[in-house]
Scaffold this motif. Structure first.
Motif, PDB file in Angstrom:
ATOM      1  N   SER A  12       9.900  16.467 -27.491  1.00 23.58           N
ATOM      2  CA  SER A  12       9.253  15.733 -26.397  1.00 23.58           C
ATOM      3  C   SER A  12      10.051  14.508 -25.952  1.00 23.58           C
ATOM      4  O   SER A  12       9.795  13.955 -24.883  1.00 23.58           O
ATOM      5  N   ARG A  18      12.843  13.796 -20.561  1.00 18.53           N
ATOM      6  CA  ARG A  18      11.695  13.936 -21.472  1.00 18.53           C
ATOM      7  C   ARG A  18      11.164  12.552 -21.863  1.00 18.53           C
ATOM      8  O   ARG A  18       9.950  12.355 -22.001  1.00 18.53           O
ATOM      9  N   ASN A  21       9.141  11.328 -19.109  1.00 18.69           N
ATOM     10  CA  ASN A  21       7.897  12.101 -19.086  1.00 18.69           C
ATOM     11  C   ASN A  21       6.890  11.511 -20.086  1.00 18.69           C
ATOM     12  O   ASN A  21       5.717  11.293 -19.768  1.00 18.69           O
ATOM     13  N   TYR A 172       1.323  15.111 -29.529  1.00 13.96           N
ATOM     14  CA  TYR A 172       1.953  15.825 -28.417  1.00 13.96           C
ATOM     15  C   TYR A 172       3.179  16.579 -28.931  1.00 13.96           C
ATOM     16  O   TYR A 172       4.006  16.017 -29.643  1.00 13.96           O
ATOM     17  N   ASP A 174       5.684  20.617 -28.319  1.00 13.37           N
ATOM     18  CA  ASP A 174       6.298  21.494 -27.311  1.00 13.37           C
ATOM     19  C   ASP A 174       5.549  22.802 -27.118  1.00 13.37           C
ATOM     20  O   ASP A 174       6.047  23.723 -26.489  1.00 13.37           O
ATOM     21  N   GLU A 176       1.228  24.314 -26.502  1.00 12.60           N
ATOM     22  CA  GLU A 176      -0.005  23.761 -25.931  1.00 12.60           C
ATOM     23  C   GLU A 176      -1.114  23.485 -26.940  1.00 12.60           C
ATOM     24  O   GLU A 176      -2.202  23.063 -26.560  1.00 12.60           O
ATOM     25  N   SER A 230       0.264  19.646 -25.486  1.00  8.37           N
ATOM     26  CA  SER A 230       1.640  19.725 -24.993  1.00  8.37           C
ATOM     27  C   SER A 230       2.018  18.465 -24.217  1.00  8.37           C
ATOM     28  O   SER A 230       1.237  17.964 -23.416  1.00  8.37           O
ATOM     29  N   SER A 231       3.254  17.998 -24.433  1.00  8.42           N
ATOM     30  CA  SER A 231       3.723  16.843 -23.647  1.00  8.42           C
ATOM     31  C   SER A 231       4.259  17.316 -22.300  1.00  8.42           C
ATOM     32  O   SER A 231       4.534  16.504 -21.427  1.00  8.42           O
ATOM     33  N   LEU A 232       4.417  18.625 -22.150  1.00  8.24           N
ATOM     34  CA  LEU A 232       5.059  19.139 -20.941  1.00  8.24           C
ATOM     35  C   LEU A 232       4.075  19.765 -19.973  1.00  8.24           C
ATOM     36  O   LEU A 232       4.352  19.906 -18.793  1.00  8.24           O
ATOM     37  N   ASN A 233       2.931  20.168 -20.487  1.00  7.08           N
ATOM     38  CA  ASN A 233       1.962  20.898 -19.693  1.00  7.08           C
ATOM     39  C   ASN A 233       0.579  20.278 -19.898  1.00  7.08           C
ATOM     40  O   ASN A 233      -0.004  20.427 -20.970  1.00  7.08           O
ATOM     41  N   PRO A 234       0.037  19.577 -18.912  1.00  6.45           N
ATOM     42  CA  PRO A 234      -1.219  18.844 -19.123  1.00  6.45           C
ATOM     43  C   PRO A 234      -2.451  19.746 -19.092  1.00  6.45           C
ATOM     44  O   PRO A 234      -3.194  19.745 -18.128  1.00  6.45           O
ATOM     45  N   VAL A 235      -2.626  20.532 -20.139  1.00  6.21           N
ATOM     46  CA  VAL A 235      -3.825  21.376 -20.262  1.00  6.21           C
ATOM     47  C   VAL A 235      -4.500  21.012 -21.579  1.00  6.21           C
ATOM     48  O   VAL A 235      -3.855  20.443 -22.461  1.00  6.21           O
TER      49      VAL A 235
END
Ligand code: ADP
Ligand code: ASP
Ligand code: MG
Length: 401
Positions: A12, A18, A21, A172, A174, A176, A230-235
């Motif tokens: 992350s 990153r 992010n 957080y 990589d 979900e 996930s730090s990449l996908n806000p779900v």
């Protein structure tokens, strides 16, 4: 206003984009009116790279110097993240483990946290800023730097959340959330919306590195509300808590551990006290033993086979070989090409079908089982390392496909 601890793993914070992010996630949480303590790991493969550098110098580095080296990884991340937060107009201060009050015992490379003195953390938070703490590290009584063992930043985050009675600890990463198996190995793995501490503890201890097992232990002990996301996908991610959905499926997941070696002490005396002698030698060096198999005595001798973490194998074999005369053993052998694959879920032991379904799946994949162990909530088998991913997929398909 809530106090939220947010931990970001190596991937992350792997590069500039990153880091920005992560800075945006942190700044948004802070701007929403929360107190935020952030814990970060070393960037990308930094810790592995540092270990490789040490190996270029010596195959037997001292624990103290390894910790001195490895602590540098997290030091880089905290400084860069604070700079990025500054660029976003969010006031932040970085703290090394010792500055954040992490007091540990002196077992280098697997230090245990004695306490977190939260005075400085509280003082810095009081200045209306984000506090960014280096994960995975602390200081012992002798004022030497220590590290908590691989994956230890999760434990740092939960320890701060527990000590400061945070409202939430977010891990957080990589992926979900927590899945029914490593989603990188099993394409059909399903994300769990929630999981109980005990089940998560088993999965983590059995190799699902998405959460470090000691972090789950701590979270359970201090009832820290834990979320993996996930730090990449806000779900929405996975909530780890005391009792998860009672009506959920019985089998929670399949885990693989390749950090395993088996050791066989061959031809020991078949008499009382031998197992005690073997395992107390290992316990004195804090080497944990996992699966154990003792053969039936024949002609006054027997064999004891067990597994340890691969990282402890060299030392374990050394200690046992030095003391071979104490238990009359003929030989100490080891095998590093093994893996442990486990199925985890509540009430497994009281359900006769679980073991047979698991063994059938392995049989149909032509995978030989070397050792078996069961408990209330798991069944583990030791197999050849080359078969591990095939086994995880076969077992997952049998229970959760
Ligand atoms: P971080 O750097 O964020 O600490 P880790 O690599 O330690 O991340 O842990 C995340 C990885 O854990 C994922 O990329 C995934 O491959 C692996 N993993 C293993 N088992 C599971 C599981 N059951 N659910 C989710 N991820 C898992
Ligand atoms: N950087 C350390 C490691 O790679 C700690 C962590 O990532 O949690 O093991
Ligand atoms: Mg990790």
């Amino acid at each position: 206003m809530a106090l939220i601890v947010q931990k970001f793993g190596g991937s992350s914070v792997a590069n500039r984009d990153r880091i920005f992010n992560v800075a945006r996630i942190v700044a948004n949480t802070h701007n929403a009116g929360n107190d935020v303590v952030v814990v970060v790991s070393a960037q990308g493969d930094t810790t592995d790279d540092l270990i490789a550098k040490a190996q270029e110098i010596t195959h037997d580095p001292s624990g103290r110097e390894m910790d001195m080296l490895l602590c540098a990884g997290e030091q880089i991340s905290i400084a860069l993240l604070c700079m990025a937060l500054g660029e976003l107009g969010c006031k932040a201060i970085s703290l090394l483990g010792w500055q954040a009050g992490f007091i540990t015992d002196s077992s280098h490379q697997k230090a245990r946290i004695r306490k977190v003195d939260t005075e400085r953390l509280e003082a810095e938070l009081g200045k209306n800023q984000v506090v960014v703490v280096a994960g995975f590290q602390g200081i012992c009584r002798a004022d030497d730097l220590t590290t908590l063992g691989r994956g230890g930043s999760d434990t740092s985050a939960v320890a701060i959340a527990a000590a400061m009675k945070a409202d939430l600890c977010q891990i957080y990463t990589d992926v979900e959330g927590v899945y029914t198996a490593d989603p990188r190995i099993v394409k059909k793995a399903k994300k769990l919306s929630e999981i109980a501490f005990d089940e998560m503890l088993e999965l983590a201890s059995l190799g699902a590195q998405v959460l470090n097992n000691r972090s789950v232990e701590l979270a359970k002990k201090y009832n820290v509300k834990l979320e993996v996301l996930s730090s990449l996908n806000p779900v929405p991610g996975t909530i780890v808590k005391e009792v998860a959905n009672m009506e959920g499926m019985m089998i929670k997941g399949v885990a693989k551990d390749t950090n395993v070696s088996s050791i066989a002490v061959l031809g020991v005396h078949d008499q009382p006290g031998i197992a005690f002698k073997v395992f107390s030698l290992l316990a004195q060096r804090k080497i944990n033993v996992d699966l154990i198999l003792q053969s039936v005595g024949r002609d006054g001798t027997k064999d004891i086979t067990f597994t340890v973490a691969s990282t402890d194998r060299r030392q374990a074999v050394e200690i046992l070989t030095e003391s071979i005369g104490r238990f009359g053993a003929k030989k100490v052998e080891y095998d590093d090409d093994v893996a442990k694959v486990s199925v985890v879920g509540a009430g497994i032991q009281s359900n006769a079908n679980v073991a047979s379904t698991m063994f059938e799946a392995l049989y149909e994949s032509n995978i030989n089982i070397r050792m078996i162990s069961t408990s209330e909530i798991k069944i583990s088998v030791l197999i050849e390392k080359k078969d591990a991913d095939k086994a995880v997929n076969a077992i997952h398909e049998a229970f959760l496909g």
